[in-house]
Motif scaffolding. Structure first.
Motif, mmCIF file in Angstrom:
data_model
loop_
_atom_site.group_PDB
_atom_site.id
_atom_site.type_symbol
_atom_site.label_atom_id
_atom_site.label_comp_id
_atom_site.label_asym_id
_atom_site.label_seq_id
_atom_site.Cartn_x
_atom_site.Cartn_y
_atom_site.Cartn_z
ATOM 1 N N LYS A 81 -2.878 -11.952 25.366
ATOM 2 C CA LYS A 81 -3.013 -11.553 26.764
ATOM 3 C C LYS A 81 -1.744 -10.855 27.221
ATOM 4 C CE LYS A 81 -3.970 -13.449 31.393
ATOM 5 N NZ LYS A 81 -5.144 -12.617 31.675
ATOM 6 N N SER A 82 -1.904 -9.769 27.991
ATOM 7 C CA SER A 82 -0.769 -9.113 28.628
ATOM 8 C C SER A 82 -0.480 -9.833 29.936
ATOM 9 C CB SER A 82 -1.103 -7.639 28.888
ATOM 10 O OG SER A 82 -0.063 -7.023 29.612
ATOM 11 N N SER A 83 0.600 -10.601 29.957
ATOM 12 C CA SER A 83 0.933 -11.397 31.139
ATOM 13 C C SER A 83 2.412 -11.778 31.095
ATOM 14 C CB SER A 83 0.088 -12.685 31.165
ATOM 15 O OG SER A 83 0.576 -13.589 32.136
ATOM 16 N N PRO A 84 3.087 -11.786 32.241
ATOM 17 C CA PRO A 84 4.477 -12.257 32.257
ATOM 18 C C PRO A 84 4.621 -13.698 31.778
ATOM 19 C CG PRO A 84 3.918 -11.140 34.310
ATOM 20 C CD PRO A 84 2.633 -11.321 33.569
ATOM 21 N N LYS A 85 3.536 -14.463 31.844
ATOM 22 C CA LYS A 85 3.591 -15.854 31.400
ATOM 23 C C LYS A 85 3.553 -15.990 29.878
ATOM 24 C CE LYS A 85 1.274 -17.616 35.554
ATOM 25 N NZ LYS A 85 0.114 -18.390 36.063
ATOM 26 N N VAL A 86 3.137 -14.933 29.208
ATOM 27 C CA VAL A 86 3.008 -14.973 27.747
ATOM 28 C C VAL A 86 4.158 -14.181 27.147
ATOM 29 C CG1 VAL A 86 1.520 -14.480 25.784
ATOM 30 C CG2 VAL A 86 0.504 -15.119 27.983
ATOM 31 N N ARG A 87 5.097 -14.854 26.543
ATOM 32 C CA ARG A 87 6.301 -14.185 26.050
ATOM 33 C C ARG A 87 6.083 -13.498 24.716
ATOM 34 N NH1 ARG A 87 11.197 -18.480 27.558
ATOM 35 N NH2 ARG A 87 10.819 -18.489 29.839
ATOM 36 N N GLY A 88 5.246 -14.064 23.877
ATOM 37 C CA GLY A 88 4.985 -13.461 22.576
ATOM 38 C C GLY A 88 3.765 -12.565 22.624
ATOM 39 N N VAL A 111 -14.329 -14.618 16.780
ATOM 40 C CA VAL A 111 -13.985 -13.246 17.148
ATOM 41 C C VAL A 111 -12.834 -13.312 18.144
ATOM 42 C CG1 VAL A 111 -14.782 -11.153 18.307
ATOM 43 C CG2 VAL A 111 -16.315 -12.377 16.751
ATOM 44 N N ALA A 112 -11.723 -12.683 17.824
ATOM 45 C CA ALA A 112 -10.575 -12.658 18.719
ATOM 46 C C ALA A 112 -10.735 -11.501 19.702
ATOM 47 C CB ALA A 112 -9.282 -12.481 17.926
ATOM 48 N N TRP A 113 -10.566 -11.782 21.009
ATOM 49 C CA TRP A 113 -10.706 -10.699 21.988
ATOM 50 C C TRP A 113 -9.457 -10.551 22.826
ATOM 51 C CZ3 TRP A 113 -10.998 -11.578 27.382
ATOM 52 C CH2 TRP A 113 -11.281 -12.889 27.797
ATOM 53 N N TYR A 114 -9.290 -9.315 23.289
ATOM 54 C CA TYR A 114 -8.097 -8.949 24.060
ATOM 55 C C TYR A 114 -8.480 -7.935 25.121
ATOM 56 C CZ TYR A 114 -3.698 -6.615 25.223
ATOM 57 O OH TYR A 114 -2.637 -6.067 25.903
ATOM 58 N N LEU A 115 -7.905 -8.077 26.318
ATOM 59 C CA LEU A 115 -8.136 -7.154 27.425
ATOM 60 C C LEU A 115 -6.917 -6.248 27.585
ATOM 61 C CD1 LEU A 115 -9.657 -8.010 30.883
ATOM 62 C CD2 LEU A 115 -7.632 -6.573 30.723
ATOM 63 N N PRO A 116 -6.975 -4.996 27.128
ATOM 64 C CA PRO A 116 -5.834 -4.094 27.319
ATOM 65 C C PRO A 116 -5.709 -3.681 28.774
ATOM 66 C CG PRO A 116 -7.661 -2.917 26.302
ATOM 67 C CD PRO A 116 -8.074 -4.361 26.375
ATOM 68 N N THR A 117 -4.477 -3.558 29.250
ATOM 69 C CA THR A 117 -4.243 -3.132 30.632
ATOM 70 C C THR A 117 -3.979 -1.637 30.727
ATOM 71 O OG1 THR A 117 -1.854 -3.481 30.528
ATOM 72 C CG2 THR A 117 -3.227 -5.379 31.117
ATOM 73 N N PHE A 118 -3.632 -0.993 29.597
ATOM 74 C CA PHE A 118 -3.337 0.438 29.511
ATOM 75 C C PHE A 118 -2.062 0.829 30.243
ATOM 76 C CE2 PHE A 118 -8.021 -0.125 29.658
ATOM 77 C CZ PHE A 118 -8.243 0.058 28.307
ATOM 78 N N HIS A 119 -1.359 -0.136 30.799
ATOM 79 C CA HIS A 119 -0.082 0.140 31.449
ATOM 80 C C HIS A 119 1.008 0.387 30.415
ATOM 81 C CE1 HIS A 119 3.164 -0.085 34.380
ATOM 82 N NE2 HIS A 119 3.762 -0.978 33.619
#
Length: 304
Positions: A81-88, A111-119
């Motif tokens: 996850k793209s999040s300030p709470k997730v350091r790795g 199935v591993a899923w991820y939400l890209p933010t495109f930022h």
């Protein structure tokens, strides 16, 4: 799925428009082994298991036995996850690895899923690459899902980055990759401006083996025709294939489990199977009531 939590807001946006005409279905293209996307699936997001996002996890490796008993054949796990709470680059890889091992020990795919933010395109790729390379005691993910929902970056830049990221992912793995997309009933009919511009369907088609529209029917309370789970499911699937110009392999992620009735679950599953999907699910495992599992299990396509 970030926007799942905003469905009541989505439901209040615009009145209905007329559905577009659909072209003839094309022959199903040859692809990779899609067994991981067949049968009954369930979803686990980071707020359910990752220490970075919750102090009270609702899902752990110990939950997998219950999933098996309920008929689940695949777990969709938000492992990055793209999040300030997730350091790795990955969330709680020890916990994700334990879920992966427990699932494989019981014949369940992950199935591993991820939400890209495109930022941050480099960050989006770094997290997806980490998922591709992740293993736990020799166990690896059976497939990958890209959750295409974030609209904060301007649409032209977002589309270009989405296409580039998808192509990069396709080149990097032989395992199957699914595009988890917004429902066309929302983006074509209820709120045509939701994505902010044309969605790059045809440019994305070569990068994905399977397409998974998210059923937002539980949010369409102002639009009775689309609040009918069967109507919304049928139109979502038909429109995805129309946009792509092919009868692509698909699964369907139904509406929010906590807001779905028995009629919703029966209706969406029946409609999805009539359209030839490979698998069905609702969002998510932690909020699916016990009474719903027999209905979900009975309505799911056969697993492979």
């Amino acid at each position: 799925m970030r926007l799942r939590h905003l469905l009541p807001t989505v439901a209040a946006l615009l009145a209905l428009g007329a559905p577009a005409a659909l072209p003839p279905a094309a022959a199903r293209p040859a692809g990779r082994n899609l067994a991981a996307f067949t049968g009954l699936s369930t979803w686990v997001d980071g707020y359910d298991f990752a220490r970075e996002l919750t102090a009270r996890p609702k899902v752990s490796s110990g939950s997998v036995a219950g999933m098996k008993a309920r008929g689940v054949r695949t777990i969709w796990l938000q492992a990055a996850k793209s999040s300030p709470k997730v350091r790795g680059d990955l969330m709680s890889p020890d916990r994700a690895g334990a879920i992966l091992r427990a699932a494989h020990a019981r014949g369940i795919r992950v199935v591993a899923w991820y939400l890209p933010t495109f930022h941050d395109p480099a960050g989006d790729w770094r997290r997806l690459s980490a998922l591709l390379h992740f293993s736990s005691a020799g166990q690896r993910y059976d497939g990958f899902g890209v959750d295409i929902e974030d609209t904060r970056v301007p649409v032209k830049v977002r589309n270009a980055r989405l296409v580039a990221l998808s192509r990069q992912l396709r080149r990097a793995t032989v395992r199957p990759v699914a595009a988890v997309v917004l429902p066309p009933v929302l983006t074509d009919i209820i709120h045509p401006g939701y994505w902010g511009g044309p969605f790059p369907w045809r440019s994305l088609r070569p990068s994905y083996d399977l397409w998974v529209p998210m059923g937002y029917y539980t949010a369409y309370t102002r639009w009775p025709h689309w609040r009918h789970a069967g109507n919304a499911t049928t139109e979502d699937i038909r429109r995805v294939r129309a946009h792509l110009g092919a009868r692509v392999p698909m699964a369907y992620a139904g509406g929010l489990a906590a807001d779905s009735s028995r009629a919703d679950l029966t209706g969406f599953a029946r409609a999805a199977r009539a359209q030839g999907v490979l698998g069905t699910s609702v969002y998510d495992y932690a909020t699916t009531p016990a009474w719903a599992w027999p209905t979900l299990r009975a309505g799911a396509p056969p697993a492979r």
